[in-house]
Design a protein around this motif. Structure first.
Motif, PDB file in Angstrom:
ATOM      1  N   ASN A  85    -135.249 -15.123 -17.067  1.00 55.15           N
ATOM      2  CA  ASN A  85    -135.210 -15.690 -15.721  1.00 55.15           C
ATOM      3  C   ASN A  85    -135.733 -14.724 -14.650  1.00 55.15           C
ATOM      4  N   LYS A  86    -135.815 -13.428 -14.978  1.00 58.19           N
ATOM      5  CA  LYS A  86    -136.296 -12.404 -14.044  1.00 58.19           C
ATOM      6  C   LYS A  86    -137.305 -11.529 -14.783  1.00 58.19           C
ATOM      7  N   PRO A  87    -138.537 -12.010 -14.956  1.00 56.67           N
ATOM      8  CA  PRO A  87    -139.547 -11.297 -15.744  1.00 56.67           C
ATOM      9  C   PRO A  87    -139.704  -9.833 -15.334  1.00 56.67           C
ATOM     10  N   GLY A  88    -139.719  -8.972 -16.351  1.00 59.55           N
ATOM     11  CA  GLY A  88    -139.891  -7.540 -16.135  1.00 59.55           C
ATOM     12  C   GLY A  88    -138.587  -6.798 -15.899  1.00 59.55           C
ATOM     13  N   GLU A  89    -137.490  -7.519 -15.706  1.00 58.06           N
ATOM     14  CA  GLU A  89    -136.196  -6.886 -15.470  1.00 58.06           C
ATOM     15  C   GLU A  89    -135.424  -6.799 -16.779  1.00 58.06           C
ATOM     16  N   THR A  90    -135.025  -5.593 -17.157  1.00 58.75           N
ATOM     17  CA  THR A  90    -134.297  -5.419 -18.411  1.00 58.75           C
ATOM     18  C   THR A  90    -132.796  -5.550 -18.185  1.00 58.75           C
ATOM     19  N   ILE A  91    -132.130  -6.020 -19.234  1.00 56.49           N
ATOM     20  CA  ILE A  91    -130.683  -6.180 -19.235  1.00 56.49           C
ATOM     21  C   ILE A  91    -130.141  -5.624 -20.538  1.00 56.49           C
ATOM     22  N   ASP A  92    -128.857  -5.360 -20.570  1.00 56.51           N
ATOM     23  CA  ASP A  92    -128.185  -4.863 -21.770  1.00 56.51           C
ATOM     24  C   ASP A  92    -128.240  -5.960 -22.841  1.00 56.51           C
ATOM     25  N   ALA A  93    -128.925  -5.683 -23.926  1.00 53.29           N
ATOM     26  CA  ALA A  93    -129.101  -6.680 -24.990  1.00 53.29           C
ATOM     27  C   ALA A  93    -127.778  -7.093 -25.618  1.00 53.29           C
ATOM     28  N   THR A  94    -126.809  -6.190 -25.646  1.00 51.23           N
ATOM     29  CA  THR A  94    -125.538  -6.505 -26.288  1.00 51.23           C
ATOM     30  C   THR A  94    -124.683  -7.451 -25.451  1.00 51.23           C
ATOM     31  N   LYS A  95    -125.027  -7.615 -24.177  1.00 43.15           N
ATOM     32  CA  LYS A  95    -124.268  -8.502 -23.289  1.00 43.15           C
ATOM     33  C   LYS A  95    -125.035  -9.758 -22.910  1.00 43.15           C
ATOM     34  N   ALA A  96    -126.275  -9.861 -23.346  1.00 47.95           N
ATOM     35  CA  ALA A  96    -127.117 -11.008 -23.011  1.00 47.95           C
ATOM     36  C   ALA A  96    -126.696 -12.243 -23.804  1.00 47.95           C
ATOM     37  N   THR A  97    -127.096 -13.387 -23.286  1.00 47.50           N
ATOM     38  CA  THR A  97    -126.962 -14.656 -24.011  1.00 47.50           C
ATOM     39  C   THR A  97    -128.372 -15.046 -24.430  1.00 47.50           C
TER      40      THR A  97
END
Length: 143
Positions: A85-97
């Motif tokens: 939903n926010k291209p180029g923005e990384t998130i913690d993979a272990t907390k992602a859906t």
């Protein structure tokens, strides 16, 4: 005095090399560590960093998951995926859906997208169909 300056410079170099932030992905020039494709898709890229500070970048979450089959996962300090939903923005993979939807293609054909927010993932699923997964469920699927 000269010894103090040399020590200070040496100490500063050592501290700056102990960075716990992965290097940024250079879209359009970095290659996937698993499949060697150039990383261009800012919605599906992934990355992990080892405890020693080495970054591994991937053109898709599925490439990272496939590469993890080949290594000792205990050496990994941080798993990151791009927020669809926010291209180029990384998130913690272990907390992602995660959403697997045949209506949202990903670079390597697994139709896998990551979302920082479960509600947003649910909304996208309702519009595109598919299946929602947690990190653990996804890891089990890619064993």
């Amino acid at each position: 005095m000269k010894k103090n300056i040399i020590f200070f410079v040496f100490f500063t170099i050592i501290l700056s090399s102990c960075n716990n932030v992965p290097k940024p992905i250079l879209y359009g020039s970095d290659s996937c560590h698993y499949c060697s494709m150039t990383i261009v898709d800012k919605q599906h890229a992934a990355q992990f960093m080892t405890k020693k500070g080495r970054s591994y970048s991937f053109d898709a979450s599925e490439c990272m998951l496939n590469y993890l089959k080949e290594i000792d996962k205990t050496t990994v300090a941080t798993f990151l995926v791009n927020d669809y939903n926010k291209p180029g923005e990384t998130i913690d993979a272990t907390k992602a859906t995660y959403l697997i939807s045949k209506n949202i293609p990903s670079p390597m054909g697994a139709y896998l997208s990551a979302f920082a927010n479960k509600e947003v993932a649910q909304y996208v699923k309702e519009k595109n169909e598919g299946e929602l997964l947690t990190w653990e469920e996804l890891r089990n699927r890619f064993k």
